[in-house]
Write a protein that holds these residues in place. Structure first.
Motif, PDB file in Angstrom:
ATOM      1  N   HIS A  45     -13.154   3.456   8.326  1.00  0.00           N
ATOM      2  CA  HIS A  45     -13.483   2.698   7.115  1.00  0.00           C
ATOM      3  C   HIS A  45     -14.402   3.578   6.270  1.00  0.00           C
ATOM      4  N   LYS A  46     -13.924   3.967   5.113  1.00  0.00           N
ATOM      5  CA  LYS A  46     -14.722   4.807   4.218  1.00  0.00           C
ATOM      6  C   LYS A  46     -15.617   3.902   3.374  1.00  0.00           C
ATOM      7  N   CYS A  47     -16.848   3.726   3.823  1.00  0.00           N
ATOM      8  CA  CYS A  47     -17.767   2.797   3.177  1.00  0.00           C
ATOM      9  C   CYS A  47     -18.206   3.350   1.819  1.00  0.00           C
ATOM     10  N   LYS A  48     -18.078   2.530   0.795  1.00  0.00           N
ATOM     11  CA  LYS A  48     -18.453   2.934  -0.553  1.00  0.00           C
ATOM     12  C   LYS A  48     -19.896   2.552  -0.891  1.00  0.00           C
ATOM     13  N   ASN A  49     -20.469   1.663  -0.091  1.00  0.00           N
ATOM     14  CA  ASN A  49     -21.837   1.197  -0.373  1.00  0.00           C
ATOM     15  C   ASN A  49     -22.612   1.119   0.932  1.00  0.00           C
ATOM     16  N   LEU A  50     -23.044   2.278   1.413  1.00  0.00           N
ATOM     17  CA  LEU A  50     -23.789   2.379   2.660  1.00  0.00           C
ATOM     18  C   LEU A  50     -25.282   2.256   2.346  1.00  0.00           C
ATOM     19  N   VAL A  51     -25.912   1.213   2.879  1.00  0.00           N
ATOM     20  CA  VAL A  51     -27.307   0.903   2.564  1.00  0.00           C
ATOM     21  C   VAL A  51     -28.154   1.060   3.812  1.00  0.00           C
ATOM     22  N   ASN A  52     -29.251   1.802   3.704  1.00  0.00           N
ATOM     23  CA  ASN A  52     -30.162   1.968   4.831  1.00  0.00           C
ATOM     24  C   ASN A  52     -31.073   0.754   4.955  1.00  0.00           C
ATOM     25  N   PHE A  53     -31.046   0.144   6.128  1.00  0.00           N
ATOM     26  CA  PHE A  53     -31.988  -0.910   6.474  1.00  0.00           C
ATOM     27  C   PHE A  53     -32.869  -0.339   7.583  1.00  0.00           C
ATOM     28  N   GLY A  54     -34.033   0.175   7.190  1.00  0.00           N
ATOM     29  CA  GLY A  54     -34.874   0.843   8.166  1.00  0.00           C
ATOM     30  C   GLY A  54     -34.182   2.069   8.708  1.00  0.00           C
ATOM     31  N   ASN A  55     -34.047   2.139  10.051  1.00  0.00           N
ATOM     32  CA  ASN A  55     -33.491   3.339  10.680  1.00  0.00           C
ATOM     33  C   ASN A  55     -31.992   3.229  10.994  1.00  0.00           C
ATOM     34  N   TRP A  56     -31.312   2.199  10.431  1.00  0.00           N
ATOM     35  CA  TRP A  56     -29.866   2.075  10.609  1.00  0.00           C
ATOM     36  C   TRP A  56     -29.206   1.771   9.267  1.00  0.00           C
ATOM     37  N   PRO A  57     -28.126   2.478   8.929  1.00  0.00           N
ATOM     38  CA  PRO A  57     -27.375   2.131   7.718  1.00  0.00           C
ATOM     39  C   PRO A  57     -26.375   1.012   7.999  1.00  0.00           C
ATOM     40  N   VAL A  58     -26.134   0.177   6.997  1.00  0.00           N
ATOM     41  CA  VAL A  58     -25.180  -0.919   7.118  1.00  0.00           C
ATOM     42  C   VAL A  58     -24.251  -0.871   5.910  1.00  0.00           C
ATOM     43  N   CYS A  59     -22.957  -1.021   6.159  1.00  0.00           N
ATOM     44  CA  CYS A  59     -21.979  -0.988   5.080  1.00  0.00           C
ATOM     45  C   CYS A  59     -21.996  -2.316   4.332  1.00  0.00           C
ATOM     46  N   GLN A  60     -22.195  -2.244   3.021  1.00  0.00           N
ATOM     47  CA  GLN A  60     -22.249  -3.439   2.185  1.00  0.00           C
ATOM     48  C   GLN A  60     -21.038  -3.529   1.255  1.00  0.00           C
ATOM     49  N   ASP A  61     -19.877  -3.100   1.770  1.00  0.00           N
ATOM     50  CA  ASP A  61     -18.615  -3.270   1.031  1.00  0.00           C
ATOM     51  C   ASP A  61     -18.094  -4.693   1.236  1.00  0.00           C
ATOM     52  N   ASP A  62     -17.448  -5.239   0.202  1.00  0.00           N
ATOM     53  CA  ASP A  62     -16.669  -6.464   0.394  1.00  0.00           C
ATOM     54  C   ASP A  62     -15.485  -6.143   1.308  1.00  0.00           C
ATOM     55  N   PRO A  63     -15.132  -6.976   2.253  1.00  0.00           N
ATOM     56  CA  PRO A  63     -15.674  -8.309   2.538  1.00  0.00           C
ATOM     57  C   PRO A  63     -16.714  -8.306   3.651  1.00  0.00           C
ATOM     58  N   TYR A  64     -17.398  -7.177   3.842  1.00  0.00           N
ATOM     59  CA  TYR A  64     -18.319  -7.036   4.969  1.00  0.00           C
ATOM     60  C   TYR A  64     -19.785  -7.167   4.562  1.00  0.00           C
ATOM     61  N   VAL A  65     -20.045  -7.603   3.348  1.00  0.00           N
ATOM     62  CA  VAL A  65     -21.423  -7.673   2.827  1.00  0.00           C
ATOM     63  C   VAL A  65     -22.266  -8.606   3.687  1.00  0.00           C
ATOM     64  N   ILE A  66     -23.481  -8.150   4.012  1.00  0.00           N
ATOM     65  CA  ILE A  66     -24.441  -8.967   4.742  1.00  0.00           C
ATOM     66  C   ILE A  66     -25.361  -9.634   3.725  1.00  0.00           C
ATOM     67  N   LYS A  67     -25.394 -10.963   3.741  1.00  0.00           N
ATOM     68  CA  LYS A  67     -26.238 -11.720   2.828  1.00  0.00           C
ATOM     69  C   LYS A  67     -26.534 -13.075   3.459  1.00  0.00           C
ATOM     70  N   PRO A  68     -27.633 -13.715   3.030  1.00  0.00           N
ATOM     71  CA  PRO A  68     -27.979 -15.025   3.604  1.00  0.00           C
ATOM     72  C   PRO A  68     -26.876 -16.046   3.333  1.00  0.00           C
ATOM     73  N   PRO A  69     -26.659 -16.978   4.261  1.00  0.00           N
ATOM     74  CA  PRO A  69     -27.359 -17.112   5.553  1.00  0.00           C
ATOM     75  C   PRO A  69     -26.739 -16.192   6.599  1.00  0.00           C
ATOM     76  N   CYS A  70     -27.441 -15.132   6.988  1.00  0.00           N
ATOM     77  CA  CYS A  70     -26.913 -14.157   7.938  1.00  0.00           C
ATOM     78  C   CYS A  70     -27.736 -14.195   9.225  1.00  0.00           C
ATOM     79  N   LEU A  71     -27.086 -13.866  10.326  1.00  0.00           N
ATOM     80  CA  LEU A  71     -27.732 -13.854  11.639  1.00  0.00           C
ATOM     81  C   LEU A  71     -27.617 -12.457  12.227  1.00  0.00           C
TER      82      LEU A  71
END
Length: 391
Positions: A180-206
């Motif tokens: 998966h070629k992530c177009k929006n890789l966002v660093n959250f502290g010491n780990w990056p998380v892919c914020q591409d649709d449909p995988y965006v992490i947003k509240p209410p998230c666990l």
């Protein structure tokens, strides 16, 4: 008295034969005409000019509909022909019905092939092809194979029987081709998380984060995003507590069993004999009241116990409810046992086929490929491409 001239009428049997031949020619022309149209349609379908998935789906649907209509019409005509000349459908009708079915199947196959090519072009294809591991397999055969005949086939898990064969493919999995070629890789502290649709992490998230080592940067960043974050690390010797409005810490570890008396191996984090409370993922979610929740992010840095945990997650069928899976893999010199490498390779092979696609990796620490001190470690981040919210 015998006549010297031919009769002026054609026998009924001869007339029937002529009618049959004329009808066959007409039916053949109709069939050729429809086949030519189908061939043209095939060429139009597989044209790659300005092909998008939406256009492909529309074009395929139209072609299937048109093809079915044409063949249905042709079947009616041929049936009429057969009824006229033989009084029953006959072999011609049966063959055309078979042709219609096979043509529809061919169209569907072409559609799937084009869709897979479109996915490949956009970098989203979920390949489980392991042939990229071949160079490392050949290298490890030279290092560890001795006089053994090279028989490993990365496309056939049953052919992987030696620890070093499994280690080669595991090493490749830890430094993978990103599927998966992530177009929006966002660093959250010491780990990056892919914020591409449909995988965006947003509240209410666990979020569950196992393995902290006093570094809460990842947990705090996702807590600040508004996620409910559960942080776990029994090696820190801290009691359960609320760290912030969205982050809670639990003196609990992750394992393949539920117990309050787990004895961990001694390492850089564990200097003496200890007893830990550990839970399976399913057990931890039940204990925290999250058993019916989607787990948006599961992060694991648990010092080689990830292999037993992955096995348990397959057994308890919890992977399907995880959207992002972040793992630090460990192949330490003495743990896990080399006798487990083949089984662990098959675990990661299953994970890939289950739809978990790599979007980021980072090689960690010292890597050595020696028989007595084999050491491979890597962070790998996945999205669950087949995730569907539970009904």
């Amino acid at each position: 008295m015998k006549s010297d001239h031919a009769p002026s009428f054609v026998p009924k049997r001869m007339l029937f034969i002529i009618l049959f031949m004329v009808t066959a020619v007409i039916c053949g022309i109709l069939l050729i005409k429809n086949n030519t149209s189908a061939s043209t349609a095939f060429n139009q379908l597989i044209s790659r000019d300005e092909l998008t998935e939406e256009k492909l789906d529309t074009r395929l649907g139209e072609l299937l509909k048109t093809s079915n209509e044409k063949f249905d019409s042709l079947l009616v005509e041929v049936k009429a022909c057969n009824e006229k000349i033989a009084g029953k459908p006959g072999e011609t009708l049966a063959k055309l019905e078979e042709l219609k079915a096979s043509t529809s199947q061919s169209l569907e196959k072409i559609g799937l092939t084009c869709k897979r090519q479109n996915d490949l072009d956009s970098g989203q294809l979920d390949l489980s092809d392991d042939n990229g591991a071949m160079p490392m397999l050949q290298d490890f055969h030279k290092k560890f194979g001795g006089n053994l005949t090279f028989k490993a086939n990365p496309g056939n898990p049953a052919s992987i029987t030696e620890w070093w064969e499994a280690a080669a493919i595991l090493g490749w999995y830890m430094n993978p081709t990103l599927r998966h070629k992530c177009k929006n890789l966002v660093n959250f502290g010491n780990w990056p998380v892919c914020q591409d649709d449909p995988y965006v992490i947003k509240p209410p998230c666990l979020v569950y984060s196992f393995g902290i080592a006093n570094d809460f940067s990842f947990d705090d960043a996702l807590g600040n995003l508004g996620c409910t974050v559960a942080s776990f690390d029994p090696s820190m010797h801290k009691g359960d507590h609320i760290r912030s409005p969205h982050v809670s810490f639990y003196n609990m570890g992750m394992g393949a069993i539920n117990t309050n008396s787990f004895a961990p191996n001694k390492d850089s984090y564990v200097k003496d004999d200890q007893k830990w409370k550990i839970r399976t993922l399913k057990g931890a979610m039940a204990e925290l009241g999250h058993q019916n929740r989607v787990l948006d992010v599961l992060k694991m840095d648990i010092e080689y116990y990830e292999w037993a945990v992955l096995d348990n997650m397959f057994e308890t069928d919890v992977l399907k409810n995880i959207r992002h899976l972040l793992i630090e893999y460990h192949l330490f010199p003495n743990r896990p046992d080399k006798g487990d490498y083949v089984y662990n390779y098959k675990l990661l092979n299953r994970l890939r086929k289950l739809g978990f696609r790599e979007y980021h990796y980072e090689t960690c620490c010292l890597r050595t490929a020696n028989a007595n001190d084999f050491n491979y470690q890597s962070h790998v981040s996945y999205v669950n491409a087949y995730f569907r919210p539970p009904s």
